[in-house]
Design an enzyme around this catalytic site. Structure first.
Site, PDB file in Angstrom:
ATOM      1  N   GLY A   1       0.738  -1.251   0.000  1.00  0.00           N
ATOM      2  CA  GLY A   1       0.000   0.000   0.000  1.00  0.00           C
ATOM      3  C   GLY A   1       0.766   1.299   0.000  1.00  0.00           C
ATOM      4  O   GLY A   1       0.137   2.355  -0.045  1.00  0.00           O
TER       5      GLY A   1
ATOM      6  N   GLY B   1       2.753   2.661  -2.317  1.00  0.00           N
ATOM      7  CA  GLY B   1       3.091   3.208  -3.626  1.00  0.00           C
ATOM      8  C   GLY B   1       2.338   4.480  -3.966  1.00  0.00           C
ATOM      9  O   GLY B   1       1.224   4.724  -3.483  1.00  0.00           O
TER      10      GLY B   1
ATOM     11  N   CYS C   1      -0.917   3.583  -5.631  1.00  0.00           N
ATOM     12  CA  CYS C   1      -1.596   2.439  -5.016  1.00  0.00           C
ATOM     13  C   CYS C   1      -2.680   2.942  -4.073  1.00  0.00           C
ATOM     14  O   CYS C   1      -2.457   3.876  -3.302  1.00  0.00           O
ATOM     15  CB  CYS C   1      -0.593   1.579  -4.247  1.00  0.00           C
ATOM     16  SG  CYS C   1      -1.329   0.151  -3.419  1.00  0.00           S
TER      17      CYS C   1
END
Length: 347
Positions: free
Chosen positions: A181, A183, A186
């Site tokens: 999570g 990114g 993301c």
């Protein structure tokens, strides 16, 4: 249900405390690392930064550009076998030693991976990539890949906790990819509520991996060169970058024009854009866990890479680390309430 009371930290929550240094210049810092991997027994030396296996980052063009800096590229899994064959024939062995072959976990992925690896003995790295590395199916695929490819370096993930790092290493991974999570494109954390602050994940997973003779790669969460230094300072052996390398000429991304200005599309690999492009759309049973952004064109990636490596060398001089390998030993993190002066904007 239970609650863990320990506070977990991301890169924005800390700074690295400076320490006395005998270094006279950033040019004295050695960024090259040397590794001998647990299962394959292979040795590799280079700068342990990896371009992410996203279809607008981990491209053949990116691999050629980054190889000149001794940096790795995890080439995305959506190239055809014919495209791989043309690439392998065109580039020298010095490029191939900086290439990771990415794969999913289906039977078709397994067959394609073996076909790609058979194209050249110079392809030594495999990157088995799924969003959720906690599934039994993923572990079984890793074991199957290790049995089929005993002499290749296998990087597998993603996970964020020590016990799963240990399981993956014991199942055949040389390197474990850490991050759920963090990114830039993301949205897993907001769509699912699942995740782990990246710096704490790196610190805890590095401890688990190093105890078994394995390595980790910090995947995601870096937005500036200082975050790369923090990841290495926290114990990461490799750092994977997506957003920081996006938008460059080598990304082979889709370019759109708005009001006379050109932008490159950059999206998460679980986004609606990615699923429409590669699997025909978002399946009815799932939600997209990524977003699409438009980035101003950034030119050649060379200048960004020089900036990242320069920042990393400078971080080492601030703590007296003559080699990148020493950075984690020389790092003391301090928790902070602010990172920078924003009078004239960020960065």
């Amino acid at each position: 249900m239970r609650i863990e009371e320990d506070l977990k930290l991301g890169f924005k929550d800390v700074l690295i405390r400076p320490k006395r240094s005998t270094l006279k210049s950033r040019s004295e810092v050695e960024l090259e690392r040397q590794f001998t991997f647990k299962h394959s027994g292979l040795s590799w030396s280079g700068v342990p930064i990896i371009a992410a296996n996203m279809d607008s980052v981990g491209t053949f063009s990116m691999a050629e550009a980054l190889a000149s800096f001794d940096v790795l590229t995890a080439v995305h899994k959506h190239y055809t076998l014919e495209q791989w064959a043309a690439f392998v024939q065109r580039v020298p062995a010095s490029v191939l030693r900086h290439v990771m072959v990415s794969t999913g976990t289906s039977e078709a992925d397994f067959v394609k991976m073996q076909q790609i690896l058979a194209l050249s003995p110079g392809l030594k790295f495999i990157c088995i990539d799924v969003a959720n590395g906690y599934s039994e199916h993923f572990v079984a695929f890793l074991q199957k890949a290790r049995e089929a490819c005993p002499n290749h370096v296998i990087c597998a993930g993603n996970v964020v906790t020590g016990e799963m790092v240990e399981e993956l290493i014991l199942s055949g991974a040389d390197i474990v990819k850490v991050g759920i999570g963090p990114g830039s494109v993301c949205t897993t954390r907001v769509k699912t509520g699942v995740g782990y602050p990246q710096l704490s994940a790196v610190i805890e997973c590095a401890d688990a991996a190093h105890g078994l003779g394995g390595q980790i790669v910090s995947d995601g969460g870096c937005s500036v060169p200082g975050d790369v230094a923090k990841a290495f300072g926290g114990g990461a052996d490799f750092v994977m970058l997506g957003g920081m390398l996006a938008g460059h000429d080598e990304c082979e991304g889709t370019v759109v024009e708005e009001n006379g200005e050109k932008f490159m599309l950059f999206y998460g690999m679980s986004s609606e854009s990615a699923m429409k492009r590669h699997v025909g759309g978002v399946a009815q049973y799932r939600a997209a866990e990524g977003k699409t952004v438009k980035l101003p064109l950034r030119g050649e990636v060379e200048f960004t890479v020089r900036d990242i490596l320069g920042g990393l060398r400078s971080a080492c001089t601030y703590v007296g680390a003559e080699r990148l390998k020493e950075l984690t030993k020389r790092t003391t993190f301090i928790r902070v309430a602010e990172q920078e002066n924003r009078v004239f904007g960020s960065n």
